[in-house]
Scaffold this active site. Structure first.
Site, short mmCIF file in Angstrom:
data_model
loop_
_atom_site.label_atom_id
_atom_site.label_comp_id
_atom_site.label_asym_id
_atom_site.label_seq_id
_atom_site.Cartn_x
_atom_site.Cartn_y
_atom_site.Cartn_z
N HIS A 1 0.82 -1.22 0.00
CA HIS A 1 0.00 0.00 0.00
C HIS A 1 0.85 1.27 0.00
CE1 HIS A 1 -3.80 -2.19 0.57
NE2 HIS A 1 -3.12 -2.97 1.38
N ASN B 1 -10.13 -3.34 1.52
CA ASN B 1 -9.78 -3.22 0.11
C ASN B 1 -11.03 -2.90 -0.71
OD1 ASN B 1 -7.05 -3.88 0.49
ND2 ASN B 1 -7.48 -6.07 0.35
#
Length: 535
Positions: free
Chosen positions: A70, A148
């Protein structure tokens, strides 16, 4: 942003001419920011260049360790407004979490969107899951809902997370993402088929951050005032609609702007086109549900909506861009263990592993006092006995507290335990301590259902992306994957097999996900480049 007292978020006043005077970090006014101090105007430089040394040494340290996953992200501030109900029922029936209880109650939030595998400046058009992390600054402290855009994950056991990430990360020798390495791992991980079906479809490349779904992925619990608990799944649904890109479309966008999603989010908020998401939940009784053909704690599965309907609980609006990307987006830190009263953990084995890992990586990446940074600090009372550590710039002693006492219990005006807000939820466990996989794995049914649910263009794009990535892989890996696809759906497997046969004569070259001409690109750069004279 300044407040009513004319101070910015760091508490510093501004607005007068003197406030705009350039200073050092020590507060010394800078009269010359153009030249270092030298012996004569040609040099050499002297060692006592304090202003320069402070400036350049800080510049040398402007980057903190990049997130392992990320790393590429964008963020924005906003507000969450509660509906006060879950579907048609009072929400207090299921949870005592204060932020949900009253209709119209608003809680400030900060959201960070991200892509998972590649580095901080990688293109936002790559095929990759997107992170969707929300920090709620509630009256009971922070709640982080970390998930997500896709509602499932590749694995169901935290033991496999480093292996999964290593397979998708660049090759440790060539430093290039390699589809063969990815499918080498996936071919031995059948529970990943549901996620792979999503990832290689257009859902693997959202058009932007505003028009993608979000999910908590893991299973959590809600606890009410009586100490009763239910299992819960979280879903963010964009009120702007959902849009995805095919591989070809993504490559065209990337050629023009590899920051397109970050720009889209920033510009929309700047223009007053505030993106909104509705938060919906699914609720299930807290037991193992033997009537289901899967384990409800398995995060490679979706709970069927017809059996466990989506129930709206509130709406989030993003309405303010960061003032400084590094301070607010890069240093924002989230963790799945950051829950408030009325929210609890389930026994989900991935959630258990993430709960340690997420906060642990923030302590490594930003420092042990990362929660003192404004973007991460709660907007409510904080009083702890935690002391010192790198970059501790204030002490969590409340007004009137005893600074000599950094322990508990104490009779010398130290900190005291808070009263309970309700009964504890106390689930009962009676089982052997083992290292085993769950019983109801059912790795293929939902992946097959997802394949059949896709529209024709989505299935076509899915098959094309799978074939292009698998074509340069070893035949053993291809065969293993065809077998897994076939177990999901016979047509699914047959189309991949046929595509690989056709691709055998097409010279598809090994490379990252979606790439078909990696070597040709290298050759093209060499052959079509223009010669330049030395200078």
């Amino acid at each position: 942003m300044s407040n009513e007292n004319g101070t910015n978020q760091n508490g510093h006043s501004h607005g007068t001419d003197s406030d705009k005077t350039l200073t050092t970090r020590q507060g010394h006014p800078v009269t010359n920011n153009q030249s270092i101090r030298t012996v004569g105007n040609r040099g050499p430089a002297t060692m006592e260049n304090y202003h320069f040394l402070e400036k350049i040494s800080h510049f040398d340290r402007e980057r903190i360790p990049e997130r392992v996953v990320h790393a590429r992200g964008a963020g924005a501030h906003g507000v969450f407004e509660a509906y006060g109900r879950v579907g048609d029922e009072p929400i207090s029936k299921y949870t005592r979490a204060k932020l949900f209880q009253q209709k119209g109650k608003q809680t400030p939030v900060f959201v960070r969107f991200s892509s998972v595998i590649h580095g901080g400046h990688s293109p936002e058009t790559l095929r990759d899951p997107r992170g969707f992390a929300v920090k709620f600054y509630t009256e009971d402290g922070n709640w982080d809902l970390v998930g997500n855009n896709l509602k499932v994950f590749f694995i169901r056991d935290a033991m496999k997370f480093p292996d999964l990430v290593h397979a998708f990360k660049p090759d440790p020798v060539t430093n290039r993402q390699d589809g063969e390495r990815i499918f080498d791992f996936i071919s031995g991980t059948p529970e990943a088929m549901h996620m792979i079906t999503f990832l290689f479809s257009p859902y693997g490349i959202p058009a932007n951050y505003r028009q993608m779904q979000g999910s908590g992925v893991n299973t959590y619990k809600w606890v009410n005032a009586e100490g009763e608990a239910v299992l819960v799944k979280y879903h963010w649904e964009p009120l702007q609609g959902i849009k995805n890109l095919t591989q070809t479309q993504a490559e065209e966008v990337q050629g023009k702007n590899f920051n397109h999603a970050t720009q889209d989010l920033f510009d929309a908020i700047e223009d007053g086109n505030y993106p909104e998401w509705e938060l919906l939940v699914q609720i299930m009784s807290d037991d193992d549900h033997p009537e289901l053909d899967f384990d409800p704690l398995d995060d490679t599965k979706i709970w069927p909506q017809d059996q466990f309907p989506w129930l709206p609980v509130g709406k989030m609006t993003l309405n303010r861009n960061p003032e400084n990307y590094f301070a607010e987006v890069e240093q924002s830190a989230f963790g799945t263990g950051v829950l408030v009263d009325g929210l609890d953990f389930s026994d989900d084995k991935m959630l258990q592993g993430r709960t340690f890992s997420y906060s642990d990586t923030q302590r490594y990446r930003i420092g042990s006092n990362y929660l003192q940074l404004p973007i991460n600090a709660p907007k409510t009372h904080v009083a702890t006995n935690q002391r010192d550590g790198q970059m501790a710039y204030h002490v969590d002693v409340p007004e009137g507290g005893n600074p000599h006492v950094n322990y508990e219990p104490s009779v010398m005006n130290g900190l005291q335990e808070a009263p309970k807000a309700g009964k504890d939820y106390e689930p009962y466990y009676a089982a052997k301590l083992v290292r085993q996989k769950i019983d109801r794995q059912n790795n293929f049914a939902q992946a097959g259902e997802r394949y059949r649910t896709f529209e024709d263009w989505e299935r076509d794009d899915l098959i094309t992306n799978l074939v292009n990535t698998l074509a340069p892989a070893k035949k053993e890996i291809q065969d293993r994957m065809i077998d897994l696809f076939t177990q999901c759906d016979s047509e699914y497997g047959q189309r991949v097999a046929d595509g690989l046969k056709a691709a055998a004569s097409m010279n598809i070259q090994k490379g990252p996900i979606g790439s078909t001409s990696s070597k040709d690109a290298v050759k093209q750069a060499q052959e079509e480049s223009h010669e330049s004279k030395p200078y």
